[in-house]
Design an enzyme around this catalytic site. Sequence first.
Site, short mmCIF file in Angstrom:
data_model
loop_
_atom_site.label_atom_id
_atom_site.label_comp_id
_atom_site.label_asym_id
_atom_site.label_seq_id
_atom_site.Cartn_x
_atom_site.Cartn_y
_atom_site.Cartn_z
N HIS A 186 0.87 -1.20 0.00
CA HIS A 186 0.16 0.10 -0.09
C HIS A 186 0.86 1.19 -0.01
O HIS A 186 0.45 2.39 -0.58
CB HIS A 186 -0.82 -0.08 1.04
CG HIS A 186 -1.93 -0.96 1.32
ND1 HIS A 186 -2.85 -1.32 -0.02
CD2 HIS A 186 -2.30 -1.88 1.96
CE1 HIS A 186 -3.68 -2.23 0.34
NE2 HIS A 186 -3.30 -2.86 1.67
N CYS A 233 1.58 -1.71 -18.64
CA CYS A 233 0.83 -0.97 -17.74
C CYS A 233 1.27 -1.23 -16.19
O CYS A 233 0.53 -0.84 -15.41
CB CYS A 233 -0.52 -1.18 -18.09
SG CYS A 233 -0.97 -2.94 -17.78
#
Length: 549
Positions: free
Chosen positions: A185, A482
């Site tokens: 995160h 990506c």
Amino acid sequence: MAEALKGLGVSSGRAAGRVCRMAGPPELPPRHPVADTDAELGLALDALRATAAELAERAEKAPDAEAQAILEAQSFIADDPGLHESVETSVRAGADAAHAIDEACAHHRHALLAAGGYIAERAADLDDIRNRAVAAVLGLPVPGVPTPGHPFVLVAEDLSPADTVNLDPDTVLALVTEKGGPTSHTAILARARGLPAVVACRGMSEVDEGTWVSVDGLRGEVEVGIGEEAATEIQRLAEAERRRKSTSRGPGRTSDGHPVKLLLNVGSAADLTPQGVDAEGVGLFRTEFLFLDRREEPGYEEQVAAYAAVFRAVPGGHVVVRTLDAGTDKPLPFLGLADETNPALGIRGLRVSRVRPEVLDTQLDAIAEAARQSGAEPWVMAPMVTTAGEAADFAGRARARGITRVGAMVEVPAAALHAGRLLKELDFLSIGTNDLSQYTFASDRQHGDLADLLDPWQAALLQLIADCAAAGQSVGKPVGVCGEAAADPLLATVLVGLGVTSLSMSAPSVPAVRESLAAHSLAQCRDNAQIALGSDDPEQARKLIVPGW
């Protein structure tokens, strides 16, 4: 003399300031006998419910869809009946409220870590819930980001979503953690906010509070003990660099005009504001954010509205939609998938349609209808495609609904090795470097001790990307990247040299990548690619391309 510490750079940029540490978790007092079991259980459950409510409130105030989804997931965990049952079991066995919460969270944390992959990454979420709930029971301040009254470099063992989601970039200059990996995160949210960040940085626990440090999020370096004068100069230069890059505009091109589309990774239309970064479209629309943390599948009409909103936000533009990327490593309760001993190698991505084909069919119907309503012509790709047969099946189902540009994510070595075969069935490929690294090097994405193996400069990974690009060039079909490798300005030149045709990344990374490409000719990009492919390790590659690195 300043000391240099090395970690994994996960968000580029430089910053300098004094170290401030996250407040530590609340310490448990000695156990005490419980006189009223029901009252003690109520105290524990009230603390968990209050924690869930606070996280839900933070989610509503989150600045973007990605942060909102992460916080909502945490809120669901804190309010999960299974966690509450574990707390009740401990209390009825004689534990007081604080120890019952600690024991229940420890039990579920062990299960998450044992599952590995994305599920293991949620262990940090559970730690944060434990700390907040125990603090509530004990009447202690909730652990969180310090407020020293001056800008600082935030140092922590690891950071939870609740810690990072509302960080003030005017106060927090950079992030350094001792744990974490490129998909933690901390890494995801630092990139989304344009904060320099280094994770898995050993030795930071020994750095004293208030020490002046500089952080280089591109090189993964932390220089300790630089002094206030040096820090001030680094901050002055960094601010000048940010102002200059904020004016960056125009399409992606090398210095001799070779075009390379620069695209955005988004989770919803909210990530595409009129004042946003100048990019050439969306290279990765993560539709899973519409599904995450839902107890029921979003309906057809809701999906149509969400997809059409993104298509309309990029009028006439390029939007690449990734169909639902979920499975037992990104669990969705409504899918009803069985538990697996190794979720990273199980039912995930396109494989979910093996057991729940109607979920993909509904999504493809909704994408096609959203395209009709908005007048868009989206490119649609499936995650975790492994074989040409899977590619053919997905392409057939998409084209039957009028979707004309159909592709696949390349995330496993099998797909990269057979890229040519996949392109016989598909119109384009998009390479997800995070998962492709994990599966190529058999390294858990969350394992801080293996972070060096997940470095996207690894030659074996680059060779697979080169093979995909060559397959695309041979038939005149685009192959993009990506994954977060696309956000590394220097590595971007290598990827273009390998033959990649587009790069998709978080918005704050676009200006630096655009400038890096504009400073290199296509021939120089190809030279960089050959150097990187021939290097023994990432550090050697960087040093050969940039002397003095």
